[in-house]
Design a protein around this motif. Structure first.
Motif, PDB file in Angstrom:
ATOM      1  N   ILE A 295      -3.030  -0.543  -4.133  1.00 34.56           N
ATOM      2  CA  ILE A 295      -3.206  -1.746  -3.323  1.00 34.56           C
ATOM      3  C   ILE A 295      -3.281  -2.979  -4.209  1.00 34.56           C
ATOM      4  O   ILE A 295      -4.027  -3.002  -5.195  1.00 34.56           O
TER       5      ILE A 295
ATOM      6  N   GLN B 103      -4.185   5.521  -2.696  1.00 34.65           N
ATOM      7  CA  GLN B 103      -3.600   4.254  -2.262  1.00 34.65           C
ATOM      8  C   GLN B 103      -3.505   3.296  -3.439  1.00 34.65           C
ATOM      9  O   GLN B 103      -4.467   3.117  -4.170  1.00 34.65           O
TER      10      GLN B 103
ATOM     11  N   ASP C  26     -14.241   4.675   7.832  1.00 33.17           N
ATOM     12  CA  ASP C  26     -13.100   3.793   8.063  1.00 33.17           C
ATOM     13  C   ASP C  26     -12.729   3.137   6.736  1.00 33.17           C
ATOM     14  O   ASP C  26     -13.327   2.143   6.320  1.00 33.17           O
TER      15      ASP C  26
ATOM     16  N   MET D  79      -3.619  -9.296   4.240  1.00 28.84           N
ATOM     17  CA  MET D  79      -4.913  -8.721   4.614  1.00 28.84           C
ATOM     18  C   MET D  79      -5.914  -9.859   4.666  1.00 28.84           C
ATOM     19  O   MET D  79      -6.396 -10.339   3.642  1.00 28.84           O
TER      20      MET D  79
ATOM     21  N   ARG E 212       0.841  -1.186   0.000  1.00 31.15           N
ATOM     22  CA  ARG E 212       0.000   0.000   0.000  1.00 31.15           C
ATOM     23  C   ARG E 212       0.878   1.239   0.000  1.00 31.15           C
ATOM     24  O   ARG E 212       1.750   1.384   0.856  1.00 31.15           O
TER      25      ARG E 212
ATOM     26  N   ASN F 218     -11.596  -3.735   2.956  1.00 28.08           N
ATOM     27  CA  ASN F 218     -11.703  -5.156   3.280  1.00 28.08           C
ATOM     28  C   ASN F 218     -13.049  -5.713   2.831  1.00 28.08           C
ATOM     29  O   ASN F 218     -13.138  -6.793   2.224  1.00 28.08           O
TER      30      ASN F 218
ATOM     31  N   SER G  69       0.487   5.159   0.271  1.00 27.34           N
ATOM     32  CA  SER G  69      -0.493   6.180   0.634  1.00 27.34           C
ATOM     33  C   SER G  69       0.138   7.548   0.530  1.00 27.34           C
ATOM     34  O   SER G  69       1.150   7.827   1.165  1.00 27.34           O
TER      35      SER G  69
ATOM     36  N   GLU H 227     -10.106   1.413   5.818  1.00 25.72           N
ATOM     37  CA  GLU H 227      -9.598   0.038   5.906  1.00 25.72           C
ATOM     38  C   GLU H 227     -10.754  -0.947   5.908  1.00 25.72           C
ATOM     39  O   GLU H 227     -10.748  -1.957   5.209  1.00 25.72           O
ATOM     40  N   SER H 228     -11.786  -0.629   6.683  1.00 29.41           N
ATOM     41  CA  SER H 228     -12.965  -1.489   6.736  1.00 29.41           C
ATOM     42  C   SER H 228     -13.684  -1.517   5.390  1.00 29.41           C
ATOM     43  O   SER H 228     -14.123  -2.574   4.923  1.00 29.41           O
TER      44      SER H 228
END
Length: 561
Positions: free
Chosen positions: A558, A556, A521, A37, A6, A527, A8, A523-524
């Motif tokens: 990814i 980002q 969020d 992840m 990642r 995912n 950023s 990240e949430s």
């Protein structure tokens, strides 16, 4: 590269609508140590419902158009069609099954033309489109096109069309004549001053020159004409008249852009919750401003987009100002070609497309794209070349008019637009013809300018790294629009929290709109999105995704775990 990484790039805090204020100590470039992840699907993904082909599946708040999904799987990320398609709904395509067939064939926006039919008929069509979206899982937007107050013919004794042959004598009248008792080859005109304004010897052009008459006599309210260029007469066709090689437009220029009937139609559109209203014969930016204020007053919080139709000399005089205040533009080449020399239409089309791109407004190329397919199952090669040029100029959308409304082969016409778009887009990719247009700054503040730069950087990064897709989490649609403006090589997955924004994004080049309830969020969000899309086989481990959002000011890169 194994695992995931990642990168950023975080910028200083913003407090624009697109980028809410998030405390950040200082600009930084951060590359964390790669780590797996892991996501427990049983905890993130709700059970998927098995659906028939063409049905959108909802899982854990994610709604995906299955036709788009099938296209992604069939053609791959980079080969997914980026040019959108607008289809006019008419007598040939107004039933539920017919609208569904167009949606399955690739229709992104359904257009209803208020020049034809009753409001009750249009209400039924709009509600069928909404029913289709709800029951079958599409995200087809609805565009309502106003009639405008230019001169046009009335209905043709309740027939879909009639042929005017060479040398025939026709009467154009301002008299109110009931259709059943109307004499043969007599057409009512909506403009009371018509008989006063025309002169013997004037040329009368129907529908931008599809049929031409010459005025041979005037008898009170009746204008007697001889057909000099035969063709098909359609109900509510636009009329212009020329004298000594020049357009006669003095009275036209005095007519209001939005007629009293148009205002009633606009009320109807607001009531039915259409996604776009296309305004005919726009003369100035003030018309668009007035209409926007009216909609806000009648329906606070409404997200109806206003599309300015460029189809007159007056539009061209105020082109940039009109585009600037609108939510999109349509190049209506048929009526435009009746007011300017035909050889100027291609250059005007190119100018409008480029200006809309610069000002971050979607642009639709319309009128006579596949005119021959009203009667024949295949287009002319010249029509295919014309469509190819519009795709090559990277217009946001192409529009079918009579071809899908009353033509004999609406689904085949749609298939031609889809196949030509895919082919030309593929050629640009194979030639590595990435667009490096130097786009002007359109933001009104320094803070909004930063959001533009984030989107510009995202697109350049996606091209340089050969990313598989760009993910954008957008609460208003503006960030997704700025990304589309850059015309990146890969598709843009736009995740929006409401179905109305999802539908509106369906008009923008290269955007694949999803409805997704997402949080602050990131990240949430990532995912959960990865899990849902991997479960659908829409992405796979190892795909490189560039992520940008309204929620946090970062870019980002990814690798999907």
């Amino acid at each position: 590269m194994s695992g995931s990484f990642r990168c950023s790039i975080s910028l200083s805090p913003l407090h624009s609508n697109e980028f809410p204020r998030i405390p950040v100590t200082k600009p930084r470039i951060h590359v964390p140590v790669p780590k797996p992840m892991t996501v427990a699907l049983s905890k993130v993904v709700s059970p998927l419902r098995v659906a028939a082909p063409g049905v959108m599946i909802e899982a854990a708040g994610l709604e995906v158009d299955r036709v788009t999904e099938a296209e992604l799987k069939e053609n791959g990320f980079r080969s997914t069609r980026k040019t959108k398609i607008v289809c006019t709904i008419g007598p040939r395509t107004c039933e539920f099954e017919e609208i569904e067939a167009l949606a399955v064939g690739g229709m992104n926006v359904a257009r209803v033309n208020m020049c034809h039919g009753t409001r009750e008929w249009h209400r039924d069509v709009i509600r069928r489109v909404r029913q289709l979206n709800e029951e079958k899982g599409f995200a087809v937007a609805v565009m309502m096109d106003t009639e405008g107050s230019e001169i046009h013919m009335d209905d043709l004794n309740d027939v879909e069309s009639t042929k005017a042959n060479d040398g025939q004598i026709w009467t154009f009248t301002v008299r109110a004549v009931d259709q059943p008792s109307r004499p043969e080859r007599t057409i009512t005109v909506n403009y009371d001053g018509f008989a006063e304004d025309v002169k013997v010897g004037d040329e009368l052009l129907v529908d931008g020159g599809m049929v031409t008459f010459v005025v041979i006599e005037k008898i009170g309210p009746d204008v007697i004409c001889r057909c000099t260029d035969p063709g098909l007469l359609l109900p509510r066709a636009n009329l212009t008249f020329w004298r000594n090689g020049s357009l006669v437009r003095e009275r036209n220029a005095m007519l209001p852009t939005i007629s009293s009937k148009d205002w009633l139609d606009i009320d109807f559109g607001i009531e039915e919750g259409v996604d776009f209203i296309a305004v005919s014969f726009v003369k100035s930016a003030e018309v668009i401003k007035t209409l926007k204020s009216y909609i806000i007053d009648r329906s606070p919080g409404s997200q109806i987009g206003i599309i300015a139709k460029i189809e007159s000399i007056d539009s061209l005089k105020n082109l940039e100002e009109i585009i600037q205040v609108s939510d999109g533009t349509m190049v209506a080449r048929g009526d435009l070609g009746a007011q300017i020399p035909l050889e100027q239409v291609p250059s005007v089309q190119h100018e409008v497309i480029q200006l809309c791109r610069q000002l971050n407004k979607p642009v639709i190329v319309a009128s006579q794209l596949l005119e021959s397919m009203i009667e024949y199952p295949i287009p002319t090669r010249a029509e295919v070349a014309d469509v190819s040029e519009a795709v090559g100029q990277q217009a946001d959308a192409l529009m079918l008019s009579s071809e899908s409304a009353m033509g004999q082969y609406p689904e085949k016409a749609l298939a031609v637009l889809r196949s030509v778009s895919l082919r030309i887009e593929k050629c640009r990719r194979e030639e590595k013809h990435w667009d490096v247009t130097d786009l002007r700054i359109v933001s009104s503040s320094k803070l909004d300018e930063i959001s533009e730069e984030i989107c510009n950087t995202t697109s350049r990064m996606a091209n340089k790294l050969k990313a598989d897709a760009i993910f954008v989490y957008t609460k208003t649609g503006q960030t997704a629009s700025l990304l589309s403006r850059n015309r990146p090589d890969c598709p843009i997955f736009a995740f929006a929290p409401s179905t109305s924004i999802q539908r509106c994004l369906n008009l923008k080049w290269g955007l694949i709109p999803f409805r997704l309830d997402f949080s602050d969020d990131m990240e949430s969000n990532l995912n959960r999105t990865f899990s849902l899309l991997k479960a659908r086989a829409m992405i796979k481990s190892g795909d490189l995704i560039i992520v940008v959002s309204d929620v946090m000011q970062s870019i980002q890169a990814i690798k999907v775990p």
